[in-house]
Design a protein around this motif. Structure first.
Motif, PDB file in Angstrom:
ATOM      1  N   PHE A   1      76.169  36.879  25.723  1.00  0.00           N
ATOM      2  CA  PHE A   1      76.102  36.622  27.161  1.00  0.00           C
ATOM      3  C   PHE A   1      77.244  35.720  27.601  1.00  0.00           C
ATOM      4  N   GLU A   2      77.510  34.745  26.763  1.00  0.00           N
ATOM      5  CA  GLU A   2      78.556  33.801  27.150  1.00  0.00           C
ATOM      6  C   GLU A   2      79.899  34.479  27.358  1.00  0.00           C
ATOM      7  N   LYS A   3      80.220  35.450  26.496  1.00  0.00           N
ATOM      8  CA  LYS A   3      81.534  36.074  26.628  1.00  0.00           C
ATOM      9  C   LYS A   3      81.576  36.965  27.873  1.00  0.00           C
ATOM     10  N   TYR A   4      80.445  37.602  28.191  1.00  0.00           N
ATOM     11  CA  TYR A   4      80.452  38.447  29.379  1.00  0.00           C
ATOM     12  C   TYR A   4      80.399  37.612  30.654  1.00  0.00           C
ATOM     13  N   ILE A   5      79.841  36.416  30.534  1.00  0.00           N
ATOM     14  CA  ILE A   5      79.806  35.540  31.703  1.00  0.00           C
ATOM     15  C   ILE A   5      81.232  35.246  32.173  1.00  0.00           C
ATOM     16  N   VAL A   6      82.126  35.055  31.206  1.00  0.00           N
ATOM     17  CA  VAL A   6      83.518  34.773  31.561  1.00  0.00           C
ATOM     18  C   VAL A   6      84.084  35.914  32.398  1.00  0.00           C
ATOM     19  N   GLU A   7      83.853  37.146  31.928  1.00  0.00           N
ATOM     20  CA  GLU A   7      84.342  38.325  32.642  1.00  0.00           C
ATOM     21  C   GLU A   7      83.697  38.448  34.016  1.00  0.00           C
ATOM     22  N   LEU A   8      82.400  38.300  33.979  1.00  0.00           N
ATOM     23  CA  LEU A   8      81.620  38.483  35.199  1.00  0.00           C
ATOM     24  C   LEU A   8      82.030  37.457  36.255  1.00  0.00           C
ATOM     25  N   ALA A   9      82.222  36.235  35.797  1.00  0.00           N
ATOM     26  CA  ALA A   9      82.592  35.168  36.729  1.00  0.00           C
ATOM     27  C   ALA A   9      83.918  35.502  37.399  1.00  0.00           C
ATOM     28  N   ALA A  10      84.841  36.071  36.637  1.00  0.00           N
ATOM     29  CA  ALA A  10      86.135  36.429  37.206  1.00  0.00           C
ATOM     30  C   ALA A  10      85.964  37.498  38.284  1.00  0.00           C
ATOM     31  N   SER A  11      85.135  38.502  37.993  1.00  0.00           N
ATOM     32  CA  SER A  11      84.926  39.575  38.964  1.00  0.00           C
ATOM     33  C   SER A  11      84.227  39.060  40.209  1.00  0.00           C
ATOM     34  N   ILE A  12      83.170  38.292  39.994  1.00  0.00           N
ATOM     35  CA  ILE A  12      82.404  37.809  41.144  1.00  0.00           C
ATOM     36  C   ILE A  12      83.251  36.858  41.980  1.00  0.00           C
ATOM     37  N   HIS A  13      84.037  36.079  41.297  1.00  0.00           N
ATOM     38  CA  HIS A  13      84.948  35.200  42.035  1.00  0.00           C
ATOM     39  C   HIS A  13      85.899  36.029  42.905  1.00  0.00           C
ATOM     40  N   SER A  14      86.425  37.069  42.301  1.00  0.00           N
ATOM     41  CA  SER A  14      87.382  37.913  43.009  1.00  0.00           C
ATOM     42  C   SER A  14      86.737  38.572  44.223  1.00  0.00           C
ATOM     43  N   ILE A  15      85.472  38.925  44.094  1.00  0.00           N
ATOM     44  CA  ILE A  15      84.785  39.595  45.206  1.00  0.00           C
ATOM     45  C   ILE A  15      84.341  38.588  46.264  1.00  0.00           C
ATOM     46  N   THR A  16      83.751  37.479  45.812  1.00  0.00           N
ATOM     47  CA  THR A  16      83.106  36.575  46.767  1.00  0.00           C
ATOM     48  C   THR A  16      83.982  35.402  47.177  1.00  0.00           C
ATOM     49  N   LYS A  17      85.023  35.136  46.413  1.00  0.00           N
ATOM     50  CA  LYS A  17      85.875  33.961  46.617  1.00  0.00           C
ATOM     51  C   LYS A  17      85.188  32.648  46.242  1.00  0.00           C
ATOM     52  N   VAL A  18      83.978  32.751  45.682  1.00  0.00           N
ATOM     53  CA  VAL A  18      83.338  31.541  45.156  1.00  0.00           C
ATOM     54  C   VAL A  18      84.101  31.170  43.888  1.00  0.00           C
ATOM     55  N   SER A  19      84.324  29.894  43.678  1.00  0.00           N
ATOM     56  CA  SER A  19      85.202  29.522  42.568  1.00  0.00           C
ATOM     57  C   SER A  19      84.659  30.010  41.230  1.00  0.00           C
ATOM     58  N   GLU A  20      85.575  30.447  40.413  1.00  0.00           N
ATOM     59  CA  GLU A  20      85.205  31.045  39.130  1.00  0.00           C
ATOM     60  C   GLU A  20      84.378  30.069  38.293  1.00  0.00           C
ATOM     61  N   GLU A  21      84.814  28.817  38.307  1.00  0.00           N
ATOM     62  CA  GLU A  21      84.119  27.797  37.514  1.00  0.00           C
ATOM     63  C   GLU A  21      82.671  27.661  37.940  1.00  0.00           C
ATOM     64  N   SER A  22      82.482  27.657  39.262  1.00  0.00           N
ATOM     65  CA  SER A  22      81.140  27.457  39.782  1.00  0.00           C
ATOM     66  C   SER A  22      80.240  28.656  39.439  1.00  0.00           C
ATOM     67  N   VAL A  23      80.811  29.870  39.524  1.00  0.00           N
ATOM     68  CA  VAL A  23      80.034  31.059  39.160  1.00  0.00           C
ATOM     69  C   VAL A  23      79.643  30.979  37.690  1.00  0.00           C
ATOM     70  N   LYS A  24      80.627  30.582  36.898  1.00  0.00           N
ATOM     71  CA  LYS A  24      80.391  30.483  35.459  1.00  0.00           C
ATOM     72  C   LYS A  24      79.264  29.489  35.170  1.00  0.00           C
ATOM     73  N   LYS A  25      79.347  28.356  35.845  1.00  0.00           N
ATOM     74  CA  LYS A  25      78.326  27.327  35.632  1.00  0.00           C
ATOM     75  C   LYS A  25      76.949  27.837  36.012  1.00  0.00           C
ATOM     76  N   ASP A  26      76.894  28.558  37.150  1.00  0.00           N
ATOM     77  CA  ASP A  26      75.594  29.079  37.602  1.00  0.00           C
ATOM     78  C   ASP A  26      74.987  30.013  36.561  1.00  0.00           C
ATOM     79  N   PHE A  27      75.820  30.884  36.031  1.00  0.00           N
ATOM     80  CA  PHE A  27      75.304  31.821  35.026  1.00  0.00           C
ATOM     81  C   PHE A  27      74.917  31.102  33.745  1.00  0.00           C
TER      82      PHE A  27
END
Lengths: 697, 396
Positions: free
Chosen positions: A581-607
């Motif tokens: 999960f941790e490795k996919y979180i990195v990927e996912l955070a990048a995508s979600i950041h790109s879509i939502t503009k929410v900072s990648e770090e914050s998305v990562k932390k949430d997950f």
């Protein structure tokens, strides 16, 4: 040398030669020496002389072993003395290299001390001691060890044994220099009989022996012996000064002195004929029944009378007057009661396959049956002793079996209070003191009996941590708390370890070999009389009862270990899941950041914050040895009756099969357990295998 | 396969691959339609984020695209997608990667839309493929992995593939008496030579406009070879019809084009396929839609389409010799059984046709008609079929 005694010596070349050279010998055909000549040479062999020649029997066959045996005997004696006196033992062992290959060994204890008069005999007379004549659990048995060590020291260095002993505050500390006279087996004190030294200790004994030896490391080293001694004796405080390097101190881990072992009388099941004869002959003016009752344990008046009846002896006859034939019958009755009768099916099939007659068959079955007794038993069943065993019908076998069964006098097994095991908790403490493992467990079996001698088996395992993963398991063998270092392959303990199927507990094991893995196995056999294979006390003899008990104890430990190992595996899978999960979180955070503009770090932390809600990381407790969910294992272990068949016990062992449980939040697509994807190929099989078949009840 | 480069927070994400690709196309204003699609993608991401912030297991709710979740709407003559949805969770061993992949595709589509670019599904596979940070694992190992993810995304956010700015390869061709505007170019479909106008995968009205036409009907032919025969005979000129082929199963672009022509130009549609279960199914997809793309039936199916042939009953009617037939294979027979069970093949005539094929164990290719003469198909077969009665010459 046999050839000389051969009566028809003509065939023997040596004898032929003798004939030619010695014409006198020609007359009485084949004789070289007359009975008179031979008689002149015949004389007593002192035990000390015997052991001088046969030092290997006592464990002095090579310098390295000699050094170890010397220390071992001194330590055994010190510990026995302390325990008997109820003193928590504090020992100091020092080994000093005096010159090349020459060592001075000193063992000092805080024991009760030895009275002045006894010191020379104890340290310089073979077969002298307090332990041989009683049946009581102790380290030393024969009263040979320390004197033999002193004798060996004197033999190799010419130095006497130096003993200092003090029996109480204000009493003198006697200093005795003594050596054994190997011809007479008598001690010879070399210094002044009134030599004293000043000793700050209130009481205790110190023994110093100089000998030719070899100090080395490894499985059979002095260090290994002392480390293991510490494992089996948690109440021991030990300081060890090796020839090189800094002193090692092992603090006491238990302030509880083992309860005092009760001395017991021999049990009729284990008595040997010669011993019975001796007992009866030395019975003074007592009657047979009285003698039996007083000299044996578990012989009540009723039992004594029953035994006499079977032997055809009047219970009120003078014991010393009973004739040899009758003693033999009495002995047969006593041991026949121990006749380990096989189950009737086995007995029947054995009889059916036998080539002999019934008498032979019965005498073999009922260990110790005399011919008349066997005949009697057979006739009782309405059969003839000379009947061919093969010709016997199943009905007849049943009758014979019944008769055999009835011939046994029911005698209670020996009392168990004479055995003092280390105890489950302290075995674990001891293992912890020695090994940096992750998992510890132990199990003490209920008392059992071999040849009339009660014994208790304890087993323990240490697993994981710094123990080597690639090597075979480390097997620590103990008999009455004494480590056994030599001849592992000849030992019943080793055999029992091999007989356990360690694979079913999640370990690797090749057929007929020790399990491989970060595992240390502790086995302790405590008994009033440990069945050693030799006087050197290196290996336990292979009595079926002993092997079986060891195996059962090991299996119990194995089950607990297996549960833990499995829980560990489950945990590893969880960790794998987490990583996934941790490795996919990195990927996912990048995508979600790109879509939502929410900072990648914050998305990562949430997950990552939500991750623990969905991945269970359950750490089984290291302490206590049993994972929390495996509490059932412990309870289950105790429920298994002592006599439970080993295989039955194995199959009912409840094992936590967590990997097959499906975390509810993970399983919404009906595609099966989410574990299946990441578990290594063999684990599913493993899980299935380990799953309890059904509830225990 | 390069490791993902971190986009600094706050800056507009500009995927290099996409920007390079779109360099040739001029940036454009984001239209209303694209804005809606972008909103759908953004909503999807925010809802996942909201769920995870509440400690929940974020889930995508994906309509199930399987026979079990489609139904035949008798009245509308369409295959419709049912209500059942499957949940795709992130915190699930089997689904975590798929979940991540879905957002990766969504991210790329969003960039495409913002850049006003269109890319093929193969392009997006390469665009989204890179190694997962810190591992040797790729986000996608092969295109077969990314294609279904694209379809998942389409149904999940209810956006068409075209709306996601994705296209497939051109497939199929068209000729006929009509002029169209294809992304700004005016094309006279009467002057397309022997190859015809290649049908793109995106044929929405913002790309393809119908200018004017004299065509009276549309004839769709399964195979390019037969279509070429008709084109060579200038069949479309003589009969005033639009002539299309789909190179086998009609692709989305072809189906959407048929639907648009039928709907916007009010042209009746006739379909000519081989006489085998696969041919029958091609017709049914054009007419009622497919199981996999049931969610697009509404915009692609032509329920009024008519099946011109080849029918099993035509063999006798047009005197086709036994030697031009082919024996059914096991897989053909199995497929017949399947078709017979589909609701949209439940009509009496279709069941008869399938039963006849099953009974005779014969199938015919369109080319079998050539055994009656090289122009038999254009001069006799089709005209006769078009004139005939429903249920007899042609089937619904």
């Amino acid at each position: 040398m046999n050839s000389i005694k051969t009566p028809d010596g003509a065939a023997d070349p040596m004898t032929t030669e003798a004939l030619i050279q010695d014409p006198e010998a020609l007359k009485p055909a084949g004789r070289r020496a007359s009975a008179e000549a031979m008689g002149a040479k015949q004389r007593d062999i002192s035990v000390s002389e015997f052991f001088t020649k046969n030092r290997h029997l006592l464990g002095f066959d090579n310098p390295a072993k000699a050094l170890l045996t010397t220390i071992k005997e001194a330590v055994d004696n010190a510990l026995d003395a302390c325990e008997e006196a109820g003193i928590l033992p504090t020992l100091e062992v020092s080994v000093e290299e005096v010159s090349d290959g020459r060592y001075r060994v000193r063992v000092e204890d805080n024991g009760p001390g030895i009275v002045k008069e006894q010191i020379p005999k104890i340290f310089a007379k073979l077969l002298y001691g307090s332990k041989f004549h009683r049946l009581r659990q102790s380290r030393g048995q024969q009263g040979i060890g320390i004197s033999a060590a002193g004798m060996y020291g004197h033999l190799t260095t010419g130095k006497p044994v130096v003993v200092v002993s003090k029996i109480g505050r204000g009493r003198p500390a006697w200093r005795v220099e003594v050596r054994i006279d190997s011809r007479t087996n008598e001690p010879k004190q070399l210094n002044d009989k009134n030599d004293t030294v000043t000793w700050e200790k209130d009481h205790g004994t110190s023994v110093e022996i100089e000998l030719m030896g070899l100090y080395r490391g490894g499985r059979t080293s002095v260090d290994a012996y002392l480390e293991q001694t510490v494992v089996a004796n948690p109440h021991l405080e030990l300081t060890y000064k090796p020839p090189k390097g800094a002193p090692v101190h092992f603090p006491r881990v238990s302030d509880l002195l083992p309860p005092e072992a009760q001395e017991i009388k021999p049990h009729p099941h284990g008595v040997e004929l010669g011993m019975l004869i001796k007992i009866l002959h030395e019975s003074g003016k007592r009657h047979v029944a009285q003698t039996l009752m007083e000299e044996f344990s578990r012989v009540t008046h009723a039992v004594a009378e029953e035994l006499c009846k079977r032997a055809g002896i009047d219970p009120n006859a003078l014991a010393a007057r009973v004739d040899a034939m009758k003693i033999e019958a009495l002995h047969a009755a006593m041991v026949a009661s121990n006749a380990a009768l096989p189950p009737i099916k086995k007995f029947a099939s054995k009889v059916a396959r036998s080539d002999g007659n019934l008498r032979e068959e019965v005498m073999e079955e009922g260990t110790g049956f005399s011919t008349p007794l066997a005949d009697l038993v057979i006739r009782k069943a309405g059969l003839e002793p000379t009947l061919k065993a093969k010709a016997v019908t199943p009905m007849m076998v049943e009758k014979l079996y019944q008769s055999l069964h009835e011939s046994q006098v029911k005698i209670l097994p020996p009392p168990a209070n004479c055995i003092v095991p280390v105890g489950e908790a302290l075995v674990m403490e001891g293992l912890r003191r020695r090994f940096k493992g992750e998992f510890f467990t132990s199990h003490t079996r209920p008392p059992a009996v071999y040849r009339g001698n009660p014994f208790v088996v304890e087993a323990g395992v240490a697993f994981g941590g710094t123990l080597s993963r690639e090597d075979s398991a480390d097997v620590l063998r103990f008999a009455n708390r004494v480590p056994l270092l030599y001849q592992p392959r000849a030992c019943a303990i080793h055999e029992a370890v091999l007989k356990v199927d360690w694979k079913s507990y999640g370990l690797q094991q090749r057929k007929g070999e020790l399990p491989v893995g970060p595992l240390a196995i502790f086995v302790h056999l405590a008994s009033v009389w440990v069945p050693f294979t030799s006087e050197a006390k290196e290996a336990v003899a292979h009595y079926d009862e002993v092997v079986r008990e060891i195996r059962l104890a090991l299996m119990e430990c194995g089950r607990k270990l297996g549960t833990w190992v499995k829980a560990q595996q489950a945990e590893r899978w969880e960790t794998q899941r987490k990583t996934l999960f941790e490795k996919y979180i990195v990927e996912l955070a990048a995508s979600i950041h790109s879509i939502t503009k929410v900072s990648e770090e914050s998305v990562k932390k949430d997950f990552e914050a939500a991750l623990p809600n969905h991945v269970r990381i359950a750490l089984p407790p290291v302490e206590g040895g049993v994972p929390s969910a495996g509490g059932a294992v412990e309870a289950g272990g105790e429920e298994i009756p002592a006599e439970a068949d080993a295989s039955a016990a194995e199959s009912t062992a409840p094992v936590e099969a967590r990997p097959s449980d499906r975390p509810p939040e993970m399983s919404d697509d009906g595609e099966g357990s989410p574990f299946e994807d990441v578990t290594p190929g063999n684990t599913r099989q493993l899980v299935l295998k380990m799953r309890p078949k059904s509830g225990r009840k | 396969m390069a490791t993902r480069k971190k986009t600094p927070a706050g800056t507009t994400p500009a995927n290099k691959a996409v920007s390079e690709e779109t360099a040739t196309e001029a940036p454009r204003e984001i239209g209303e339609r694209d804005r809606v699609t972008l909103q759908k993608i953004t909503d999807l991401a925010f809802s996942a984020l909201a769920e995870v912030r509440r400690g929940k297991n974020p889930a995508l709710s994906i309509p199930v695209r399987a026979l079990s979740n489609v139904s035949f709407d008798q009245e509308a003559g369409l295959i419709r997608l049912g209500e059942s949805r499957q949940s795709r969770n992130f915190f699930h061993l089997k689904q975590a990667k798929l979940f991540m992949q879905t957002f990766l595709i969504a991210e790329h589509c969003k960039k495409l839309i913002e850049a006003g670019a269109t890319t093929s599904i193969r392009d997006i596979y390469y665009g989204a493929k890179h190694s997962v940070a810190g591992t040797k694992e790729n986000t996608f190992e092969e295109q077969a992995e990314s294609d279904p993810i694209i379809e998942d995304l389409e149904v999940t956010i209810d956006a068409l593939r075209e709306e996601l700015h994705l296209r497939a390869e051109n497939r199929g061709a068209m000729v006929g008496p009509m002029t169209i505007r294809d992304t700004g170019d005016t094309i006279d479909l009467r002057r397309m030579g022997s190859g015809g106008w290649s049908i793109p995968s995106i044929v929405e009205d913002n790309r393809i406009e119908f200018m004017k036409t004299e065509a009276e009907y549309i004839l769709f032919i399964e195979k390019g070879a037969v279509w070429a025969r008709l084109n060579e005979d200038r069949f479309w000129q003589k009969n005033n019809c639009m002539l299309l082929h789909g190179s086998g199963m009609a692709a989305r672009g072809t189906r959407r084009l048929l639907r648009r022509m039928h709907e916007e130009l009010k042209l009746p549609l006739y379909v000519l396929t081989d006489n085998d279960p696969w041919g029958f199914y091609i017709y049914s997809v054009i007419k009622q839609g497919s199981i996999n793309l049931a969610y697009e039936s509404m915009r692609m199916a032509v329920p009024q389409a008519r099946f011109l042939g080849l029918m099993s009953s035509d063999a006798e009617k047009f005197n086709l010799q036994a030697n031009v037939s082919m024996a059914l294979k096991d897989e053909d027979s199995a497929r017949i059984e399947q078709l017979m069970r589909y609701d949209w093949f439940a009509s009496k005539r279709w069941q008869e046709e399938l039963a006849l094929m099953k009974k005779t164990q014969k199938k015919y290719e369109l080319e079998a008609l050539s055994s009656r003469g090289i122009r038999f198909i254009t001069e006799e077969y089709i005209p006769q079929k078009l004139r005939g009665r429903r249920g007899d010459s042609w089937l619904d």
